[in-house]
Design a protein around this motif. Sequence first.
Motif, mmCIF file in Angstrom:
data_model
loop_
_atom_site.group_PDB
_atom_site.id
_atom_site.type_symbol
_atom_site.label_atom_id
_atom_site.label_comp_id
_atom_site.label_asym_id
_atom_site.label_seq_id
_atom_site.Cartn_x
_atom_site.Cartn_y
_atom_site.Cartn_z
ATOM 1 N N ASP A 1 -3.324 -4.376 -2.018
ATOM 2 C CA ASP A 1 -3.672 -5.496 -2.288
ATOM 3 C C ASP A 1 -4.211 -6.230 -1.135
ATOM 4 O OD1 ASP A 1 -2.957 -6.082 -4.958
ATOM 5 O OD2 ASP A 1 -0.837 -5.867 -4.475
ATOM 6 N N ALA A 2 -3.616 -6.006 0.163
ATOM 7 C CA ALA A 2 -4.237 -6.454 1.399
ATOM 8 C C ALA A 2 -5.147 -5.695 1.560
ATOM 9 C CB ALA A 2 -3.036 -6.262 2.294
ATOM 10 N N ILE A 3 -5.359 -4.525 1.730
ATOM 11 C CA ILE A 3 -6.633 -3.732 1.922
ATOM 12 C C ILE A 3 -7.622 -4.073 1.163
ATOM 13 C CG2 ILE A 3 -7.651 -1.411 2.271
ATOM 14 C CD1 ILE A 3 -4.587 -0.190 2.435
ATOM 15 N N ILE A 4 -7.714 -4.180 0.129
ATOM 16 C CA ILE A 4 -8.944 -4.605 -0.741
ATOM 17 C C ILE A 4 -9.293 -5.858 -0.470
ATOM 18 C CG2 ILE A 4 -9.535 -4.730 -3.217
ATOM 19 C CD1 ILE A 4 -7.849 -2.299 -4.119
ATOM 20 N N GLY A 5 -8.432 -6.750 -0.405
ATOM 21 C CA GLY A 5 -8.559 -8.398 -0.163
ATOM 22 C C GLY A 5 -9.077 -8.472 1.113
ATOM 23 N N THR A 6 -8.874 -7.529 2.149
ATOM 24 C CA THR A 6 -9.456 -7.950 3.478
ATOM 25 C C THR A 6 -11.005 -6.996 3.640
ATOM 26 O OG1 THR A 6 -7.184 -7.970 4.503
ATOM 27 C CG2 THR A 6 -9.065 -7.248 5.960
ATOM 28 N N LEU A 7 -11.072 -5.783 3.161
ATOM 29 C CA LEU A 7 -12.034 -5.033 3.320
ATOM 30 C C LEU A 7 -13.197 -5.043 2.178
ATOM 31 C CD1 LEU A 7 -10.556 -1.602 4.631
ATOM 32 C CD2 LEU A 7 -11.405 -3.679 5.874
ATOM 33 N N TYR A 8 -12.607 -5.294 0.812
ATOM 34 C CA TYR A 8 -13.380 -5.292 -0.357
ATOM 35 C C TYR A 8 -13.141 -6.305 -1.350
ATOM 36 C CZ TYR A 8 -13.694 -0.604 1.606
ATOM 37 O OH TYR A 8 -13.808 0.413 2.458
ATOM 38 N N PRO A 9 -13.118 -7.595 -0.592
ATOM 39 C CA PRO A 9 -12.821 -8.746 -1.628
ATOM 40 C C PRO A 9 -13.810 -9.049 -2.829
ATOM 41 C CG PRO A 9 -13.862 -9.601 0.523
ATOM 42 C CD PRO A 9 -13.539 -8.044 0.842
ATOM 43 N N ASN A 10 -14.871 -8.496 -2.899
ATOM 44 C CA ASN A 10 -15.762 -8.498 -3.796
ATOM 45 C C ASN A 10 -16.456 -7.033 -4.385
ATOM 46 O OD1 ASN A 10 -16.967 -11.561 -3.358
ATOM 47 N ND2 ASN A 10 -16.982 -10.692 -1.471
ATOM 48 N N THR A 11 -16.487 -6.222 -3.687
ATOM 49 C CA THR A 11 -16.861 -4.953 -4.192
ATOM 50 C C THR A 11 -15.744 -4.112 -4.494
ATOM 51 O OG1 THR A 11 -16.727 -3.833 -2.174
ATOM 52 C CG2 THR A 11 -18.852 -4.912 -2.752
ATOM 53 N N GLY A 12 -14.489 -4.314 -4.547
ATOM 54 C CA GLY A 12 -13.231 -3.696 -4.935
ATOM 55 C C GLY A 12 -12.366 -4.590 -5.882
ATOM 56 N N THR A 13 -11.823 -3.901 -7.122
ATOM 57 C CA THR A 13 -10.883 -4.469 -7.689
ATOM 58 C C THR A 13 -9.659 -3.444 -7.797
ATOM 59 O OG1 THR A 13 -12.428 -5.711 -9.159
ATOM 60 C CG2 THR A 13 -10.156 -5.542 -10.000
ATOM 61 N N LYS A 14 -8.421 -3.857 -7.673
ATOM 62 C CA LYS A 14 -7.144 -2.925 -7.488
ATOM 63 C C LYS A 14 -7.104 -2.204 -9.025
ATOM 64 C CE LYS A 14 -2.452 -2.681 -6.632
ATOM 65 N NZ LYS A 14 -1.084 -3.328 -6.254
ATOM 66 N N MET A 15 -7.067 -0.898 -8.818
ATOM 67 C CA MET A 15 -7.202 -0.213 -10.318
ATOM 68 C C MET A 15 -5.743 -0.511 -10.764
ATOM 69 S SD MET A 15 -8.809 3.376 -9.391
ATOM 70 C CE MET A 15 -8.734 3.963 -10.802
ATOM 71 N N GLU A 16 -5.739 -0.313 -12.229
ATOM 72 C CA GLU A 16 -4.671 -0.520 -13.018
ATOM 73 C C GLU A 16 -4.307 0.931 -13.888
ATOM 74 O OE1 GLU A 16 -4.568 -5.019 -14.090
ATOM 75 O OE2 GLU A 16 -6.133 -4.085 -15.223
ATOM 76 N N GLY A 17 -5.164 1.961 -13.504
ATOM 77 C CA GLY A 17 -4.904 3.089 -14.304
ATOM 78 C C GLY A 17 -5.992 4.183 -13.552
ATOM 79 N N PRO A 18 -5.844 5.358 -14.056
ATOM 80 C CA PRO A 18 -6.719 6.312 -13.107
ATOM 81 C C PRO A 18 -8.301 6.432 -13.898
ATOM 82 C CG PRO A 18 -5.503 7.513 -15.046
ATOM 83 C CD PRO A 18 -4.991 5.938 -14.723
ATOM 84 N N GLN B 1 -1.741 0.920 -16.571
ATOM 85 C CA GLN B 1 -0.350 1.632 -16.268
ATOM 86 C C GLN B 1 0.446 0.726 -15.433
ATOM 87 O OE1 GLN B 1 0.194 4.346 -17.960
ATOM 88 N NE2 GLN B 1 -1.986 4.544 -18.457
ATOM 89 N N THR B 2 1.819 1.123 -15.294
ATOM 90 C CA THR B 2 2.828 0.408 -14.547
ATOM 91 C C THR B 2 2.406 0.387 -13.014
ATOM 92 O OG1 THR B 2 4.363 0.896 -16.089
ATOM 93 C CG2 THR B 2 5.195 0.095 -13.939
ATOM 94 N N PRO B 3 2.001 -0.769 -12.460
ATOM 95 C CA PRO B 3 1.548 -0.669 -10.886
ATOM 96 C C PRO B 3 2.703 -0.201 -10.065
ATOM 97 C CG PRO B 3 2.079 -2.851 -11.727
ATOM 98 C CD PRO B 3 2.197 -1.972 -12.915
ATOM 99 N N TYR B 4 2.425 0.323 -8.780
ATOM 100 C CA TYR B 4 3.078 0.736 -7.818
ATOM 101 C C TYR B 4 3.587 -0.298 -6.919
ATOM 102 C CZ TYR B 4 2.925 5.843 -8.972
ATOM 103 O OH TYR B 4 3.123 7.107 -9.488
ATOM 104 N N GLU B 5 4.550 -0.629 -6.617
ATOM 105 C CA GLU B 5 5.004 -1.794 -5.882
ATOM 106 C C GLU B 5 4.720 -1.293 -4.342
ATOM 107 O OE1 GLU B 5 4.872 -4.775 -6.749
ATOM 108 O OE2 GLU B 5 5.143 -4.221 -9.197
#
Length: 476
Positions: A271-288, A299-303
């Motif tokens: 969450d922090a990595i994408i929010g910092t480096l790729y706030p527009n060009t990345g979305t945290k994945m929810e599955g493969p 899928q169930t997210p990893y905490e």
Amino acid sequence: MSSVALAQTEQNLTVGIPVASIANLDPHGALTNVQGNLQMNAQIFDTLVDFVDGAYVPALATEWSANEDATRWTFKLRDGVTFSDGSSFDAEDVRSSMERVVTLAGPLAGIFKPLTLEVVSPNEIVISSDVGQGALLGKLFMLAIGPSEQLDDDFGLSPVGTGPFIVEEFDPSLGVTLKANPDHWRGAPKLDQVTVKLIPEQAARITALETGEIDLTWTVPDDQVGKLSNNPDLVVDKVTTMSNIVLWFNTQRAFEDADTRRALWSAVDFDAIIGTLYPNTGTKMEGPLPGTVFGASKQTPYEYDPEAAKAALEAKGFDFDATIKVLMNNSTYKPLVDAILADWARIGVKGEVDLQEPAVGTQRLLALDWDISIIQPIITNTGDADYNLGRLYTCAANRTTYCDPALDALLSEAGSISDQARRAELYAEAGKIIWDNAIGLFPMDVNQVWAWNAKLEGVQLDPVYRPNLSQIQFAK
């Protein structure tokens, strides 16, 4: 006279794309999957089916049906369609186009080679195979149709299609000029002309947009989004593509234990990595799979829990003295890998980037000569999970080093039946195995940021790298 000329000028669109050159516009050969070619060929050619909002819909084929085991598909073709040179479209054009893809042995040859196409009539074809072809619609989404009598060696220099635009000028180093096809079966485009300029340098492309040299571009980098969004003369928006970034673990080396792989995943604050480096060009994945792909499932997210991750690694006897090397064949997503390694370092896991030039990196990837390999990005060009999961995650493929007969069985069944609802269920089950067993790290789906002249109407953001320019027009 002047008012007509003015109206035509107002409907001439100039697009800047991040491509250095386009060697040819041949939709069947070696450049089939190159993004610049895909983007241009989507304007010139039509396919049997389109992919819209996660579903396959009629295009040059109006309807289709399959037998129970998906080994035989029957397609009815659209009547009254003509190519841009005035010749009529029929079943022979489909057969010749598919055969040409196989003959030219480009990147799509493998998906069409197992198929046999029978011409039943000018408006009906049967496609058959010895094995079930549940993913056939996605494959046909990649098959551009050209006129059978013109598919020669020079076709890519002066291509003829049934698409909404006609090639007027083509220079491999400068770009393409397209004019509207007034006889397109969906109706004439709203634009009279599209000029496509090749501008690979990001700064030059952004400047061209700001000064009005171009009216539309895509693949805007994160560091330019804020500035462009504050420009009242521009519109900026983004779309989640059918691409994702993946880091595979080599389960034949130090990562054979699933608990170890899961612990390393939980040690990274994506969450922090994408929010910092790729706030527009990345979305945290929810599955493969990217969420835009048919067969994707959440899928169930990893905490993120670095303390628990370290404890789990210690319990497994993880070698904290060893150095994990991450193979890369270009530096595009090196900041992402650096951030992952920094999070691992915080719990005592050592890692370093193993950056190779593309040819060597690809060779080592295929030879499984890596600890972790970043795949950047995986593009699901067909829109179907089979192209990603069925091609990469089977024991026979041996691309990830992970092998699971249960996963193989799911992917085999999903790829060999025509029931799309059942296929989606099977891919959801397969996705859960891949995700829960942490075959790799799945950081983010790739977003494509578009920016355009605020006077434009009808801009449709495209998740498959094949933009529809036919509905764009300047406000009158």
